[in-house]
Design an enzyme around this catalytic site. Structure first.
Site, mmCIF file in Angstrom:
data_model
loop_
_atom_site.group_PDB
_atom_site.id
_atom_site.type_symbol
_atom_site.label_atom_id
_atom_site.label_comp_id
_atom_site.label_asym_id
_atom_site.label_seq_id
_atom_site.Cartn_x
_atom_site.Cartn_y
_atom_site.Cartn_z
ATOM 1 N N LYS A 68 0.714 -8.907 -8.946
ATOM 2 C CA LYS A 68 -0.255 -8.714 -8.484
ATOM 3 C C LYS A 68 -1.421 -8.286 -9.198
ATOM 4 C CE LYS A 68 -2.252 -6.622 -4.250
ATOM 5 N NZ LYS A 68 -2.582 -5.091 -4.840
ATOM 6 N N GLY B 287 -8.589 -8.912 -0.842
ATOM 7 C CA GLY B 287 -10.077 -7.946 -1.001
ATOM 8 C C GLY B 287 -10.960 -8.101 0.301
ATOM 9 N N CYS C 206 -3.070 -1.945 -9.482
ATOM 10 C CA CYS C 206 -3.372 -0.430 -8.765
ATOM 11 C C CYS C 206 -4.276 0.481 -9.872
ATOM 12 C CB CYS C 206 -2.129 0.391 -8.592
ATOM 13 S SG CYS C 206 -2.270 2.057 -7.875
ATOM 14 N N MET D 147 0.862 -1.141 0.211
ATOM 15 C CA MET D 147 0.024 0.051 0.053
ATOM 16 C C MET D 147 0.999 1.370 -0.002
ATOM 17 S SD MET D 147 -3.128 -0.926 2.508
ATOM 18 C CE MET D 147 -1.835 -2.070 3.746
#
Ligand SMILES: Cc1cc2nc3c(=O)[nH]c(=O)nc-3n(C[C@H](O)[C@H](O)[C@H](O)COP(=O)(O)O)c2cc1C
Length: 323
Positions: A133, A195, A94, A11
């Site tokens: 990812k 998630g 992202c 993050m």
């Protein structure tokens, strides 16, 4: 073999070195760095330099790269391995505009041949594992996560993390895990489900439903780095960990502040610490206006630390008085 299959999600603005170390100490199996642009011309800023700083970080050290040019990503991967990265993670998840404007992050999912070229080039460029990812696709009509996973496996990607939303979803609605289950059924490489996993029970449910090899936790770690301990305990033995004593929590928070001040220095330290203090305050103190104002308004690290000591001491005493 990872120490745990419960990992911290990368993050930007959160998973700096102090937070990664904190979460690893609480049992996160991996903690990737904040994403770093593959454009090495932008590396000469204090922000990028800090993102490449891994001193004292437990192994394996993971660096996440964002970019769209295969050669630039390969070059960036090589440079980071030379600086101590032991796993390179590629960001195709992202949704941020600035990233998507340049066709990187999740926008790449719309161009499968380019995904293959990127993955192949980076995997061949370094001799450490390369992970990926992704989101489940661009939007609900183009949910090609299963194809992308197949490409990733064929290109030699070592593991995959899948956020159960499309790019068009941003963070809206609820994550869905059916696509993650389909991805897991398609590939033999390890898959991490991501998630909205915010409790140990949810982690168990998502693992059972998807068959995934591990879970990745992001926002639920804000102001609660100890979530990794709780999730690990639940997954390993089905029992809850004893809750931390308030005095222990206070000491963890104060040590976290100290590590932020040390890492960022005075000016930046007070600003970055505000974000974490805001989360701790919300999680633990219920965010009373006066306390929040003092913690958020403190002009320097000394004042901020003193306010934190006072309010978290009061919180510890409250529990002692009630006992
Ligand atoms: C503040 C913030 C910054 C993020 N930055 C990144 C990033 O740099 N790279 C990335 O792959 N994902 C990034 N993400 C997405 C997370 O890794 C994760 O996929 C997402 O938050 C969903 O997981 P969660 O519901 O457990 O938070 C970010 C998410 C948040 C909330």
């Amino acid at each position: 073999m990872l120490p745990s299959a419960v990992v911290l999600a990368p993050m930007a603005g959160v998973t700096d070195r102090p937070f990664r170390i904190l979460c690893r100490n609480f049992g996160a199996g991996l903690a990737a760095s904040e994403m770093l642009t593959a454009d090495t011309r932008l590396w000469n800023t204090s922000k990028s330099r800090r993102r490449m700083d891994h001193e004292g970080e437990p192994e394996p050290r993971v660096v996440q790269l964002a970019g769209a040019d295969p050669q630039a990503l390969a070059e960036a991967a090589r440079a980071n391995v030379a600086l101590g990265a032991q796993i390179i993670d590629l960001n195709m998840g992202c949704p941020a505009k600035k990233v998507c404007g340049k066709l990187c992050g999740s926008a790449l999912l719309t161009d499968e041949p380019l995904v293959a070229r990127i993955l192949e080039t980076v995997v061949n460029a370094v001799d450490v594992p390369v992970t990926l990812k992704i989101r489940t696709g661009w939007d609900h009509e183009h949910r090609n996560g299963v194809n992308i996973a197949g490409i990733a496996e064929a290109c030699g990607i070592a593991a995959l993390a899948v956020h159960g939303r499309t790019r068009a979803d941003f963070y809206n609605g609820e994550a869905e895990y059916a696509t993650i289950r389909d991805i897991k059924a398609r590939v033999r490489i390890p898959v991490f489900a991501n998630g909205d996993i915010d409790t140990p029970q949810k982690a168990r449910e998502v693992l059972d439903f998807t068959g995934a090899d591990g879970v990745m936790i992001g926002r639920a770690s804000h102001g609660a780095p100890w979530i990794f301990r709780a999730v690990n305990a639940h997954l390993q033995s089905g029992i809850a960990t004893p809750t931390l004593q308030r005095a222990e929590v206070r000491d963890i928070i104060l040590a976290h502040l100290d590590s932020l001040y040390f890492f960022y220095g005075e000016e930046c330290g007070v600003r970055i610490a505000r974000k974490h203090l805001g989360w701790y305050c919300e999680q633990l103190l219920g965010s009373p206006a006066q306390v929040r104002r003092e913690l958020m308004g403190a002009p320097n690290t000394a004042a901020q630390f003193a306010h934190a000591v006072k309010h978290f001491d009061d919180w510890v005493s409250e529990a002692a008085a009630a006992a």
